[in-house]
Scaffold this motif. Sequence first.
Motif, PDB file in Angstrom:
ATOM      1  N   GLY A  17      41.834  47.537  52.622  1.00  0.00           N
ATOM      2  CA  GLY A  17      41.097  48.247  51.564  1.00  0.00           C
ATOM      3  C   GLY A  17      41.221  47.498  50.250  1.00  0.00           C
ATOM      4  N   THR A  18      40.543  47.990  49.229  1.00  0.00           N
ATOM      5  CA  THR A  18      40.553  47.327  47.926  1.00  0.00           C
ATOM      6  C   THR A  18      41.952  47.306  47.320  1.00  0.00           C
ATOM      7  N   THR A  19      42.727  48.374  47.558  1.00  0.00           N
ATOM      8  CA  THR A  19      44.036  48.463  46.893  1.00  0.00           C
ATOM      9  C   THR A  19      45.207  48.275  47.846  1.00  0.00           C
ATOM     10  N   ALA A  20      44.970  48.369  49.146  1.00  0.00           N
ATOM     11  CA  ALA A  20      46.094  48.245  50.081  1.00  0.00           C
ATOM     12  C   ALA A  20      45.587  47.961  51.485  1.00  0.00           C
ATOM     13  N   ALA A  21      46.421  47.247  52.245  1.00  0.00           N
ATOM     14  CA  ALA A  21      46.138  47.043  53.671  1.00  0.00           C
ATOM     15  C   ALA A  21      47.037  47.986  54.451  1.00  0.00           C
ATOM     16  N   LYS A  22      46.492  48.532  55.527  1.00  0.00           N
ATOM     17  CA  LYS A  22      47.256  49.477  56.345  1.00  0.00           C
ATOM     18  C   LYS A  22      47.184  49.027  57.798  1.00  0.00           C
ATOM     19  N   LEU A  23      48.315  49.063  58.475  1.00  0.00           N
ATOM     20  CA  LEU A  23      48.380  48.612  59.871  1.00  0.00           C
ATOM     21  C   LEU A  23      48.872  49.740  60.768  1.00  0.00           C
ATOM     22  N   GLU A  50      34.198  44.924  45.115  1.00  0.00           N
ATOM     23  CA  GLU A  50      33.051  45.542  45.803  1.00  0.00           C
ATOM     24  C   GLU A  50      33.109  45.296  47.303  1.00  0.00           C
ATOM     25  N   HIS A  51      34.298  45.489  47.855  1.00  0.00           N
ATOM     26  CA  HIS A  51      34.550  45.378  49.298  1.00  0.00           C
ATOM     27  C   HIS A  51      34.300  43.974  49.843  1.00  0.00           C
ATOM     28  N   GLN A  52      34.348  42.971  48.964  1.00  0.00           N
ATOM     29  CA  GLN A  52      34.217  41.596  49.459  1.00  0.00           C
ATOM     30  C   GLN A  52      35.488  40.834  49.105  1.00  0.00           C
ATOM     31  N   GLY A 200      38.323  56.569  48.998  1.00  0.00           N
ATOM     32  CA  GLY A 200      39.126  55.369  48.759  1.00  0.00           C
ATOM     33  C   GLY A 200      39.254  55.113  47.268  1.00  0.00           C
ATOM     34  N   PHE A 201      39.342  53.845  46.918  1.00  0.00           N
ATOM     35  CA  PHE A 201      39.520  53.454  45.525  1.00  0.00           C
ATOM     36  C   PHE A 201      38.169  53.289  44.846  1.00  0.00           C
ATOM     37  N   ASN A 202      37.304  52.532  45.497  1.00  0.00           N
ATOM     38  CA  ASN A 202      36.020  52.186  44.913  1.00  0.00           C
ATOM     39  C   ASN A 202      34.928  53.163  45.268  1.00  0.00           C
ATOM     40  N   THR A 203      35.026  53.631  46.512  1.00  0.00           N
ATOM     41  CA  THR A 203      33.894  54.307  47.120  1.00  0.00           C
ATOM     42  C   THR A 203      34.343  55.589  47.798  1.00  0.00           C
ATOM     43  N   GLY A 223      35.748  57.123  43.324  1.00  0.00           N
ATOM     44  CA  GLY A 223      36.985  57.219  44.105  1.00  0.00           C
ATOM     45  C   GLY A 223      38.200  57.180  43.209  1.00  0.00           C
ATOM     46  N   GLY A 224      39.331  56.764  43.773  1.00  0.00           N
ATOM     47  CA  GLY A 224      40.606  56.794  43.053  1.00  0.00           C
ATOM     48  C   GLY A 224      40.665  55.861  41.857  1.00  0.00           C
ATOM     49  N   ARG A 225      39.702  54.960  41.740  1.00  0.00           N
ATOM     50  CA  ARG A 225      39.706  54.057  40.578  1.00  0.00           C
ATOM     51  C   ARG A 225      39.761  54.843  39.266  1.00  0.00           C
ATOM     52  N   LEU A 227      41.048  57.688  38.732  1.00  0.00           N
ATOM     53  CA  LEU A 227      42.382  58.257  38.512  1.00  0.00           C
ATOM     54  C   LEU A 227      43.339  57.174  38.000  1.00  0.00           C
ATOM     55  N   ILE A 228      43.272  56.002  38.617  1.00  0.00           N
ATOM     56  CA  ILE A 228      44.150  54.894  38.191  1.00  0.00           C
ATOM     57  C   ILE A 228      43.818  54.502  36.746  1.00  0.00           C
ATOM     58  N   ASP A 229      42.523  54.437  36.424  1.00  0.00           N
ATOM     59  CA  ASP A 229      42.134  54.080  35.051  1.00  0.00           C
ATOM     60  C   ASP A 229      42.686  55.096  34.043  1.00  0.00           C
ATOM     61  N   GLY A 294      41.641  59.049  53.219  1.00  0.00           N
ATOM     62  CA  GLY A 294      41.671  58.103  52.101  1.00  0.00           C
ATOM     63  C   GLY A 294      42.779  58.469  51.128  1.00  0.00           C
ATOM     64  N   GLY A 295      43.114  57.538  50.241  1.00  0.00           N
ATOM     65  CA  GLY A 295      44.255  57.724  49.324  1.00  0.00           C
ATOM     66  C   GLY A 295      44.189  59.038  48.551  1.00  0.00           C
ATOM     67  N   CYS A 296      42.983  59.445  48.146  1.00  0.00           N
ATOM     68  CA  CYS A 296      42.877  60.673  47.335  1.00  0.00           C
ATOM     69  C   CYS A 296      43.212  61.921  48.144  1.00  0.00           C
ATOM     70  N   ALA A 297      43.242  61.798  49.482  1.00  0.00           N
ATOM     71  CA  ALA A 297      43.649  62.936  50.309  1.00  0.00           C
ATOM     72  C   ALA A 297      45.160  63.179  50.184  1.00  0.00           C
ATOM     73  N   GLN A 298      45.865  62.234  49.504  1.00  0.00           N
ATOM     74  CA  GLN A 298      47.312  62.446  49.297  1.00  0.00           C
ATOM     75  C   GLN A 298      47.606  63.348  48.108  1.00  0.00           C
ATOM     76  N   ILE A 299      46.582  63.662  47.338  1.00  0.00           N
ATOM     77  CA  ILE A 299      46.803  64.556  46.200  1.00  0.00           C
ATOM     78  C   ILE A 299      47.251  65.916  46.741  1.00  0.00           C
TER      79      ILE A 299
HETATM   80  N1  LIG Z   1      49.573  60.203  45.964  1.00  0.00           N
HETATM   81  C1  LIG Z   1      48.789  59.139  46.044  1.00  0.00           C
HETATM   82  N2  LIG Z   1      49.242  57.998  46.537  1.00  0.00           N
HETATM   83  C2  LIG Z   1      48.449  56.919  46.635  1.00  0.00           C
HETATM   84  N3  LIG Z   1      47.167  56.872  46.235  1.00  0.00           N
HETATM   85  C3  LIG Z   1      46.658  57.985  45.701  1.00  0.00           C
HETATM   86  C4  LIG Z   1      47.430  59.149  45.600  1.00  0.00           C
HETATM   87  N4  LIG Z   1      46.667  60.078  45.053  1.00  0.00           N
HETATM   88  C5  LIG Z   1      45.471  59.513  44.835  1.00  0.00           C
HETATM   89  N5  LIG Z   1      45.455  58.237  45.222  1.00  0.00           N
HETATM   90  C6  LIG Z   1      44.321  57.333  45.078  1.00  0.00           C
HETATM   91  O1  LIG Z   1      43.979  56.677  46.291  1.00  0.00           O
HETATM   92  C7  LIG Z   1      43.626  55.337  46.004  1.00  0.00           C
HETATM   93  C8  LIG Z   1      43.829  54.481  47.208  1.00  0.00           C
HETATM   94  O2  LIG Z   1      43.083  54.996  48.282  1.00  0.00           O
HETATM   95  P1  LIG Z   1      42.829  54.144  49.592  1.00  0.00           P
HETATM   96  O3  LIG Z   1      44.080  53.498  50.052  1.00  0.00           O
HETATM   97  O4  LIG Z   1      42.094  55.001  50.516  1.00  0.00           O
HETATM   98  O5  LIG Z   1      41.864  53.029  48.969  1.00  0.00           O
HETATM   99  P2  LIG Z   1      41.385  51.668  49.586  1.00  0.00           P
HETATM  100  O6  LIG Z   1      41.230  51.807  51.045  1.00  0.00           O
HETATM  101  O7  LIG Z   1      42.279  50.585  49.091  1.00  0.00           O
HETATM  102  O8  LIG Z   1      39.992  51.521  48.832  1.00  0.00           O
HETATM  103  P3  LIG Z   1      38.503  51.362  49.410  1.00  0.00           P
HETATM  104  O9  LIG Z   1      38.404  52.139  50.685  1.00  0.00           O
HETATM  105  O10 LIG Z   1      37.629  51.880  48.323  1.00  0.00           O
HETATM  106  O11 LIG Z   1      38.366  49.874  49.614  1.00  0.00           O
HETATM  107  C9  LIG Z   1      44.537  54.941  44.879  1.00  0.00           C
HETATM  108  O12 LIG Z   1      43.990  53.894  44.114  1.00  0.00           O
HETATM  109  C10 LIG Z   1      44.624  56.227  44.075  1.00  0.00           C
HETATM  110  O13 LIG Z   1      43.648  56.269  43.093  1.00  0.00           O
END
Ligand SMILES: Nc1ncnc2c1ncn2[C@@H]1O[C@H](COP(=O)(O)OP(=O)(O)OP(=O)(O)O)[C@@H](O)[C@H]1O
Length: 353
Positions: A17-23, A50-52, A200-203, A223-225, A227-229, A294-299
């Motif tokens: 993903g834009t902000t992290a890789a998951k395995l 932009e996912h590239q 996710g972050f961007n989308t 997306g989460g962008r 929130l990070i901003d 996606g990351g925002c589901a961790q809220i």
């Molecule tokens: N508790 C949390 N922990 C981690 N990320 C969170 C949390 N709450 C919200 N987020 C949001 O989730 C985002 C990351 O989500 P995710 O890992 O799904 O993104 P991604 O896969 O890297 O991005 P994309 O799918 O857009 O390329 C973070 O940038 C953040 O804004």
Amino acid sequence: MLFSSKNRNRLVGIDIGTTAAKLIELSRVGRAIRVDHYSYEPIAPGLIIEHQIKDIEQVGAAVQRLLARSGTKLKRAAGCVSSTNVISKGITVQSDIGEDELDALVEVEADRVVPYALDDVNIDYVNLGKSPQGDGEDQLQLVVCRKSVVESLAAVMEEADLEPAAVDVDHFALARVNSFVSESEMGSGKNKTAALMDFGFNTSRLLVFHDNRIIYTRENPYGGRQLIDSISQKYGLPPQDAAHALRNNELADTFKNDVLKPFVKTLMQEILRTLQFFYSSSTHNKVDKFLITGGCAQIGNIDKFIEKRIEVPTAILNPFAATRLGPKVDQARFRRDIPSLGVAAGLALRGVE
Ligand SMILES: Nc1ncnc2c1ncn2[C@@H]1O[C@H](COP(=O)(O)OP(=O)(O)OP(=O)(O)O)[C@@H](O)[C@H]1O
Ligand SMILES: [Mg+2]
């Protein structure tokens, strides 16, 4: 799938993903599925835009760290490109069409929708099953992606000493998870309509399934962008530090009220708006289930907020509700990260099909 090797051995699923890789690595133990390895590795800002993938070496190095942390021994990996990089189109064909004829038809249809030379794209299609309208007809979903996008992903895998065994589209990875959980409490089941949103972050991506078939997709640049901003601005942190503090619960007490609350409010509006788009472009006027990943589901309690707002039973997608956890998996981290693992799980499921 845009690319696949013939060898049907086990593989790891890697969602870059834009902000992290998951395995995720899965295996079959008798009739059960087990999570054998799991890891998460942040990706520095600017490496994927932009996912590239903009920097193959650095993203490759992040994937190497991801592999090392996971402890996997496997060398074959399934990855995916973002649906935002794919042009897709539904077509209807005679069910008894021959293979050569179908390949030719797919090329003609692809040529109609892509603004590039066919030599510059990878083409694939998925059979969605019988067409509801016509007898003896199947519905196909055609997907076309620029070769350079698929090749960058393969290059990252190779940089990390992996064999790119399959390249999927994130939508199809999520659809695989939906099918996997559909018989469980989590899923929507037969004749039901379920919406799955990946924040996710961007989308944010919405997929709607009816009877476990994708009937609608939509991507929004939200997306989460945001929130990070807001965290960066409020606490004067660079984005990477803001993301780290959020992930590790290290933010000041003011965070919930001043930053998270307004973000969740906008998130709700985004969900409502996206569902409205779906209702207005289809014959459906309700969904039976809303799933979020996606990351925002961790809220915290986001599923409860959404459920109250949209008045649809809502849950955080848990691809692993019915799977076992192997001894090498760090349980606490894994459980915390489950909401972020929808796409990685869908890719890993390829290894146990
Ligand atoms: N508790 C949390 N922990 C981690 N990320 C969170 C949390 N709450 C919200 N987020 C949001 O989730 C985002 C990351 O989500 P995710 O890992 O799904 O993104 P991604 O896969 O890297 O991005 P994309 O799918 O857009 O390329 C973070 O940038 C953040 O804004
Ligand atoms: Mg993602």
